[in-house]
Design a protein around this motif. Sequence first.
Motif, PDB file in Angstrom:
ATOM      1  N   ALA A 121       0.807  -1.222   0.000  1.00  0.00           N
ATOM      2  CA  ALA A 121       0.000   0.000   0.000  1.00  0.00           C
ATOM      3  C   ALA A 121       0.837   1.267   0.000  1.00  0.00           C
ATOM      4  O   ALA A 121       0.284   2.365  -0.059  1.00  0.00           O
ATOM      5  CB  ALA A 121      -0.950   0.009   1.204  1.00  0.00           C
ATOM      6  N   GLU A 122       2.163   1.121   0.047  1.00  0.00           N
ATOM      7  CA  GLU A 122       3.011   2.316   0.037  1.00  0.00           C
ATOM      8  C   GLU A 122       2.811   3.128  -1.240  1.00  0.00           C
ATOM      9  O   GLU A 122       2.932   4.352  -1.223  1.00  0.00           O
ATOM     10  CB  GLU A 122       4.480   1.927   0.193  1.00  0.00           C
ATOM     11  CG  GLU A 122       4.842   1.463   1.586  1.00  0.00           C
ATOM     12  CD  GLU A 122       6.349   1.315   1.773  1.00  0.00           C
ATOM     13  OE1 GLU A 122       7.052   2.346   1.747  1.00  0.00           O
ATOM     14  OE2 GLU A 122       6.804   0.175   1.940  1.00  0.00           O
ATOM     15  N   ARG A 123       2.513   2.448  -2.337  1.00  0.00           N
ATOM     16  CA  ARG A 123       2.310   3.187  -3.590  1.00  0.00           C
ATOM     17  C   ARG A 123       1.045   4.033  -3.569  1.00  0.00           C
ATOM     18  O   ARG A 123       0.838   4.873  -4.452  1.00  0.00           O
ATOM     19  CB  ARG A 123       2.288   2.232  -4.777  1.00  0.00           C
ATOM     20  CG  ARG A 123       1.146   1.229  -4.830  1.00  0.00           C
ATOM     21  CD  ARG A 123       1.244   0.452  -6.150  1.00  0.00           C
ATOM     22  NE  ARG A 123       0.175  -0.510  -6.341  1.00  0.00           N
ATOM     23  CZ  ARG A 123       0.313  -1.817  -6.222  1.00  0.00           C
ATOM     24  NH1 ARG A 123       1.485  -2.334  -5.870  1.00  0.00           N
ATOM     25  NH2 ARG A 123      -0.696  -2.622  -6.433  1.00  0.00           N
ATOM     26  N   HIS A 124       0.203   3.805  -2.563  1.00  0.00           N
ATOM     27  CA  HIS A 124      -0.996   4.632  -2.386  1.00  0.00           C
ATOM     28  C   HIS A 124      -0.853   5.588  -1.203  1.00  0.00           C
ATOM     29  O   HIS A 124      -1.845   6.131  -0.718  1.00  0.00           O
ATOM     30  CB  HIS A 124      -2.221   3.740  -2.201  1.00  0.00           C
ATOM     31  CG  HIS A 124      -2.594   2.969  -3.434  1.00  0.00           C
ATOM     32  ND1 HIS A 124      -3.200   3.566  -4.526  1.00  0.00           N
ATOM     33  CD2 HIS A 124      -2.431   1.668  -3.760  1.00  0.00           C
ATOM     34  CE1 HIS A 124      -3.401   2.659  -5.464  1.00  0.00           C
ATOM     35  NE2 HIS A 124      -2.947   1.494  -5.025  1.00  0.00           N
ATOM     36  N   GLY A 125       0.370   5.771  -0.725  1.00  0.00           N
ATOM     37  CA  GLY A 125       0.627   6.788   0.292  1.00  0.00           C
ATOM     38  C   GLY A 125       0.815   6.291   1.705  1.00  0.00           C
ATOM     39  O   GLY A 125       1.092   7.089   2.608  1.00  0.00           O
ATOM     40  N   PHE A 126       0.690   4.994   1.937  1.00  0.00           N
ATOM     41  CA  PHE A 126       0.860   4.461   3.284  1.00  0.00           C
ATOM     42  C   PHE A 126       2.345   4.335   3.618  1.00  0.00           C
ATOM     43  O   PHE A 126       3.128   3.832   2.818  1.00  0.00           O
ATOM     44  CB  PHE A 126       0.192   3.095   3.404  1.00  0.00           C
ATOM     45  CG  PHE A 126       0.543   2.347   4.667  1.00  0.00           C
ATOM     46  CD1 PHE A 126       0.193   2.854   5.908  1.00  0.00           C
ATOM     47  CD2 PHE A 126       1.235   1.142   4.606  1.00  0.00           C
ATOM     48  CE1 PHE A 126       0.519   2.169   7.072  1.00  0.00           C
ATOM     49  CE2 PHE A 126       1.561   0.448   5.763  1.00  0.00           C
ATOM     50  CZ  PHE A 126       1.203   0.964   6.999  1.00  0.00           C
TER      51      PHE A 126
END
Length: 528
Positions: A121-126
């Motif tokens: 989910a890092e690619r969505h800002g997490f």
Amino acid sequence: MIRHEVPRALAALGLVGALAGCAVQGTAAEAGGGKTRVVATTSILADIVGNVAGDAAEVTGLIPPGADAHSYELGLRAVRDIAYADVVFTNGLLLEPQRLTRTVDTTVPEGTRVVPVAERAERHGFQPRLLVEDAGLDAPWLGLRVAVPEQDKAAVPKTAVADISLKHIDGPGDMAAYIVGTFGTPELLFNSADGLDEKDQTTLPIDAHTHVSWAFSEPGVYTITVGATARADINAEPTPLKDQTFTIAVGVNPHEVLPGADVITGGHVDITAEFGADYHGSIGLLGDAPGEGETSISHAYERAVIAVPSATLQEVPAGREYRFLGNPGDETYLLPQAVLGKHVHGEYDPHFWHDVNAVKAVVNLVRDELSAADPAHSAQYSTNAEHYVELLDALNADVKTTLDQIPQDQRNLVTTHDGYGYLADAYGLNLAGYVTPNPSQEPSPRDIIALTRTLENLHVPAVFLEPAAEGAPSDLVQVAGRLGVKVCTIRGDSLDPPGGGQAHSYIDFMRANAQSLSTCLSETKEKP
């Protein structure tokens, strides 16, 4: 749709016959009544995925509500669900036990995606949060520094130095500052126990800084006055800089000390002697703080309180070289050197769902993965995700409103383990303490002493325990009972089981936790 056969790994598990007895044949979609079959490990994750999937997919949770996600063992039905899944969502970041992870890896059909949401989910800002291996290390790094303003660097020779000294201390106990050499031998810089004189001084060259360990013998509020002189070289005449007094809150609530001041609870901060070309200047605090578009910026604190939490409590070692801290076995509150302390980390914190904004990032990831596995329903997944994010935005606002009711000086969260850092960071709570950083670790005697001092020093009105641990022997409950502290409920990594509690969805889960925290922490505990 991918056509699946029963994976060969099931034969190794001795489960082929059992699966055949279930008479499940054909594709996964056919077995699910034409729907894409989705598996999620935890009850919370299954609910989140289910809200994105809607009625376009069949979502099954592997770990039932009320079960411990860290130790749950899968049964035959769960293995069958994995064997016929089109997509498998796991939490990731080592939340699930290794046996469960291995079962997923060896049982999932070829071509089925396994998605560890907290890792993707890092690619969505997490941004995942690092766990600290020792609770006592989760504190500021307080060092010493000598600095020259950029415009004066050309005029100040490289031979310039500053002599930094401890001139006065006021507080309930003694303070010592020291550095540790390569072989672990302490070199004493300042020590108030034997009085302050010319030996409580250290010399640093310009543009240098040193990591320092700071020890305090008693909890309470300390003020220390630091002075310095600047010299063009080691033999030149010194020019006095302007003294500065710093406030340090040891084992007590730092927010109560100087209302409105910056409270330094972590990061790298240096007591800094700064002087220019005329060798005049002052002492101040210089630290690292995040800047827009940057990893860090230089941050000067005009009015600050340095927090030394109760979790830093240590026993004085037996070696004679540490006798300046007291007798062996005495207690001391110790801010460790950064190089030996905060740089020591364990794994990333997997408990992302305690921050609603983190869940929104996961929702977007789930939307993308479901759409990739089932393109025919991608529009429906997008619509469902958009609607669910709207509900999460409303939930986030409600949680903030509920938790904002807790008085600022009572926002201290004490739990069984370090599983609520996202909650504290997202909603302005102070993660004041826990029994152990990791639920798999047994607390040491020092952990129990540190927990006791935290509750005593901060006058915490309530501690929080997960429902599964209620009624079982608990160090947290025992310590709270001795001190007359209330024990309240906080839900950790599971929804409530059917027929028990009211948190049967993620949204209900967050509302229940927020209400419990607000109610219990808003109560006033009389100070002795």
